[in-house]
Design a protein around this motif. Structure first.
Motif, mmCIF file in Angstrom:
data_model
loop_
_atom_site.group_PDB
_atom_site.id
_atom_site.type_symbol
_atom_site.label_atom_id
_atom_site.label_comp_id
_atom_site.label_asym_id
_atom_site.label_seq_id
_atom_site.Cartn_x
_atom_site.Cartn_y
_atom_site.Cartn_z
ATOM 1 N N UNK A 1 35.744 -7.153 45.263
ATOM 2 C CA UNK A 1 36.197 -8.260 46.092
ATOM 3 C C UNK A 1 35.216 -9.434 46.021
ATOM 4 N N UNK A 2 33.898 -9.133 46.097
ATOM 5 C CA UNK A 2 32.908 -10.213 46.032
ATOM 6 C C UNK A 2 33.038 -10.970 44.720
ATOM 7 N N UNK A 3 33.280 -10.233 43.618
ATOM 8 C CA UNK A 3 33.398 -10.892 42.326
ATOM 9 C C UNK A 3 34.647 -11.752 42.253
ATOM 10 N N UNK A 4 35.756 -11.318 42.858
ATOM 11 C CA UNK A 4 36.971 -12.112 42.856
ATOM 12 C C UNK A 4 36.788 -13.385 43.661
ATOM 13 N N UNK A 5 36.070 -13.309 44.790
ATOM 14 C CA UNK A 5 35.786 -14.499 45.567
ATOM 15 C C UNK A 5 34.916 -15.465 44.789
ATOM 16 N N UNK A 6 33.939 -14.915 44.050
ATOM 17 C CA UNK A 6 33.078 -15.749 43.211
ATOM 18 C C UNK A 6 33.891 -16.433 42.133
ATOM 19 N N UNK A 132 14.962 -2.209 33.735
ATOM 20 C CA UNK A 132 14.705 -3.617 33.428
ATOM 21 C C UNK A 132 15.956 -4.462 33.658
ATOM 22 N N UNK A 133 17.106 -3.915 33.296
ATOM 23 C CA UNK A 133 18.364 -4.629 33.523
ATOM 24 C C UNK A 133 18.639 -4.762 35.022
ATOM 25 N N UNK A 134 18.482 -3.666 35.765
ATOM 26 C CA UNK A 134 18.740 -3.713 37.203
ATOM 27 C C UNK A 134 17.780 -4.655 37.916
ATOM 28 N N UNK A 135 16.512 -4.639 37.516
ATOM 29 C CA UNK A 135 15.554 -5.569 38.111
ATOM 30 C C UNK A 135 15.984 -7.017 37.844
ATOM 31 N N UNK A 136 16.537 -7.249 36.661
ATOM 32 C CA UNK A 136 17.046 -8.577 36.348
ATOM 33 C C UNK A 136 18.217 -8.967 37.231
ATOM 34 N N UNK A 137 19.151 -8.019 37.457
ATOM 35 C CA UNK A 137 20.260 -8.278 38.380
ATOM 36 C C UNK A 137 19.729 -8.774 39.726
ATOM 37 N N UNK A 138 18.785 -8.015 40.275
ATOM 38 C CA UNK A 138 18.296 -8.297 41.620
ATOM 39 C C UNK A 138 17.545 -9.624 41.678
ATOM 40 N N UNK A 151 25.618 -4.068 44.121
ATOM 41 C CA UNK A 151 26.517 -4.536 43.077
ATOM 42 C C UNK A 151 26.116 -5.944 42.644
ATOM 43 N N UNK A 152 25.890 -6.174 41.359
ATOM 44 C CA UNK A 152 25.557 -7.532 40.910
ATOM 45 C C UNK A 152 26.671 -8.514 41.269
ATOM 46 N N UNK A 173 29.431 -0.398 31.255
ATOM 47 C CA UNK A 173 30.886 -0.271 31.361
ATOM 48 C C UNK A 173 31.266 0.501 32.622
ATOM 49 N N UNK A 174 30.476 1.505 32.978
ATOM 50 C CA UNK A 174 30.769 2.283 34.181
ATOM 51 C C UNK A 174 30.640 1.439 35.442
ATOM 52 N N UNK A 175 29.952 0.297 35.324
ATOM 53 C CA UNK A 175 29.805 -0.630 36.452
ATOM 54 C C UNK A 175 30.743 -1.831 36.322
ATOM 55 N N UNK A 176 31.723 -1.695 35.421
ATOM 56 C CA UNK A 176 32.716 -2.763 35.206
ATOM 57 C C UNK A 176 32.045 -4.073 34.810
#
Length: 276
Positions: A1-6, A132-138, A151-152, A173-176
């Motif tokens: 939902x957050x991504x659709x609003x974005x 490293x990827x998750x730290x980048x998301x945050x 969730x990013x 992919x598992x995180x869409x």
């Protein structure tokens, strides 16, 4: 939902900006919702598929920023031509320049992630690469939106050096999340002049008939050539497509016959040279 609003906010920002553009501006020809359900990968330099673009359509993407003193000029050049792009940000750079990172989103550009510190993931263990990827998301989310959640905010990621791994691709992919490569690049990491970069990118566009273009907002030569590049895109009849998160699964166009991964060829060549 957050991504659709974005996505809805990005669509509104693009529409309002485009309506204020005069006929001489390059502008955005269309906004393309990119479905991310189940993830996927696009970009012919690395993958045997890309976005469903028409001949003459280009998607502008910038890596490695934000870079104070440079990204501002890129944003100014894009605004002058009423163009929207996608910025794949490095976490540590966004954390160091949060106001600039936030400006990118505020002006209606799409945000993507490019890891925390830009390591080549094929040289890392899976857990180290994922962290490293998750730290980048945050870090990017905190800088751009003021808050980082589990969730990013954005479902788009690009591997440093396009050097993905099957395990990390599957995890994303598992995180869409959709992994972006590119269809052509400006090679602006090479020690070339702005004029040489401009000539090279139009030679490549002429061969590819458009596609996802890789640029770097940290590179002075790219910053310098960007206003001319955008004007020349208009003059030569190219049309800019701005992509945003969309519903459903990723829709792609398959690579032409004879396709190969230029990324893999380059990485294998570097390993062979190192072994020698």
């Amino acid at each position: 939902m957050k991504r659709l609003l974005l996505a809805a906010a990005l669509l509104c920002a693009t529409a309002s900006t485009s309506s204020a553009c005069g006929p001489d501006a390059l502008g955005v020809s269309r906004t393309l919702p990119v479905g991310t359900l189940g993830g996927g990968e696009v970009g012919l330099k690395t993958y045997p598929r890309t976005l469903r673009l028409e001949p003459g359509e280009v998607v502008l993407t910038f890596d490695d920023g934000p870079a104070p003193g440079r990204t501002e000029k890129v944003l100014d050049a894009l605004a002058a031509e009423c163009v929207k792009a996608t910025f794949f940000m490095i976490g540590r750079n966004a954390a160091a320049a949060p106001a600039l990172a936030a400006r990118v989103a505020r002006e209606g550009h799409t945000i993507g992630y490019h890891s925390m510190t830009h390591p080549i993931m094929r040289g890392l263990a899976f857990d180290a690469g994922r962290k490293n990827i998750e730290d980048g998301f945050h870090a990017v989310d905190k800088a751009v939106y003021g808050v980082a959640r589990d969730e990013p905010h954005s479902p788009f990621f690009r591997f440093p050096g396009f050097a993905d791994t099957p395990q990390l691709d599957a995890w994303l992919a598992s995180r869409d999340m959709v992994v972006f490569g590119a269809d052509l690049w400006a090679s602006d990491w090479e020690p070339e002049s702005s004029d040489a970069e401009l000539k090279l990118i139009f030679e490549r566009l002429a061969r590819s008939k458009g596609g996802i273009v890789l640029l770097h907002d940290i590179q002075p030569r790219t910053v310098a050539m960007l206003p001319t590049f955008l004007r020349e895109l208009k003059k030569r009849g190219y049309r800019v497509v701005h992509f945003v998160p969309g519903p459903g699964p990723l829709e792609t166009r398959e690579a032409p016959p004879g396709w190969f991964s230029q990324t893999d060829r380059i990485i294998k060549g570097r390993k062979a040279a190192g072994a020698g």
